[in-house]
Scaffold this motif. Structure first.
Motif, short mmCIF file in Angstrom:
data_model
loop_
_atom_site.label_atom_id
_atom_site.label_comp_id
_atom_site.label_asym_id
_atom_site.label_seq_id
_atom_site.Cartn_x
_atom_site.Cartn_y
_atom_site.Cartn_z
N GLU A 1 1.03 -1.27 -0.37
CA GLU A 1 0.17 0.05 0.37
C GLU A 1 0.94 1.63 -0.12
O GLU A 1 1.47 1.25 0.49
CB GLU A 1 -0.75 0.26 0.89
N ALA B 1 -0.07 5.53 0.07
CA ALA B 1 -0.65 6.90 0.08
C ALA B 1 0.07 8.14 0.39
O ALA B 1 0.59 7.48 1.22
CB ALA B 1 -1.53 6.21 0.50
N ASP C 1 -3.59 9.12 -5.67
CA ASP C 1 -3.32 7.68 -5.09
C ASP C 1 -3.82 6.62 -5.64
O ASP C 1 -3.87 5.32 -5.90
CB ASP C 1 -4.30 7.75 -3.67
N GLN D 1 -2.34 3.51 -6.93
CA GLN D 1 -3.19 1.78 -6.27
C GLN D 1 -3.58 1.14 -7.42
O GLN D 1 -3.48 0.05 -8.34
CB GLN D 1 -4.97 2.18 -5.46
#
Length: 178
Positions: A153, A155, A162, A166
């Protein structure tokens, strides 16, 4: 904070949380041979270099004012989990030698952190979470990452960026941290 040295005599201690310990030496930790979990929260210090090689498997450092140097992180050779949060002066975390047991890293709200290097030194790393840092995603993702890494992950707290990150991670085959 008084008589902190006495903790070093608790030979069977396996968990230690230090809250608001400012600039007092931490070398007593080196005598705690059975220590597995160490949490350092609040307070202030520039580094944790007085902690020598050890068997700690979970290290958490949160909101320690002035911390800017984690160059000795590989002294924690038994680490399986590393959590670094709210360290505004920290600019780099580098793994200069192999940490074969490290499986999970969470780095959160370290706004000055621009480099996370030596990822190839972490062969067992399965989960990596990076939130609100100055790390450039495009540069970061170009480095050699561990083969075991399956959950990543990343961010920035900027929703459009973001979403793009992703999508890139999904396309690269990474799962979201569960």
């Amino acid at each position: 904070m008084k008589n902190l040295e006495a903790i070093g005599h608790l030979e069977d201690l396996n968990y230690l949380a230090l809250h608001s310990i400012s600039k007092l030496p931490l070398h007593f930790i080196n005598r705690l041979k059975k220590l597995k979990q160490l949490r350092i929260l609040l307070g202030g210090r520039e580094h944790i270099q007085e902690i020598e090689e050890n068997e700690i498997d979970h290290l958490e450092i949160c909101r320690v004012r002035g911390l800017h140097d984690l160059s000795q992180i590989t002294k924690f050779r038994a680490l399986t989990s590393l959590v670094i949060e709210d360290q505004v002066k920290l600019q780099e975390i580098g793994f200069d030698r192999e940490l074969e047991a490290l499986e999970e890293i969470t780095i959160s709200n370290c706004k000055g952190l621009a480099r996370l290097s030596g990822m190839e030194q972490l062969p067992s790393l399965r989960k990596l979470r990076i939130f609100k840092t100055a790390i450039d995603f495009d540069s970061f993702i170009q480095q050699k990452l561990p083969n075991a890494l399956s959950e990543l992950e990343f961010a920035t707290s900027k929703s459009k960026i973001d979403q793009e990150i992703q999508a890139s991670l999904y396309n690269l085959g990474f799962q979201k941290w569960t």
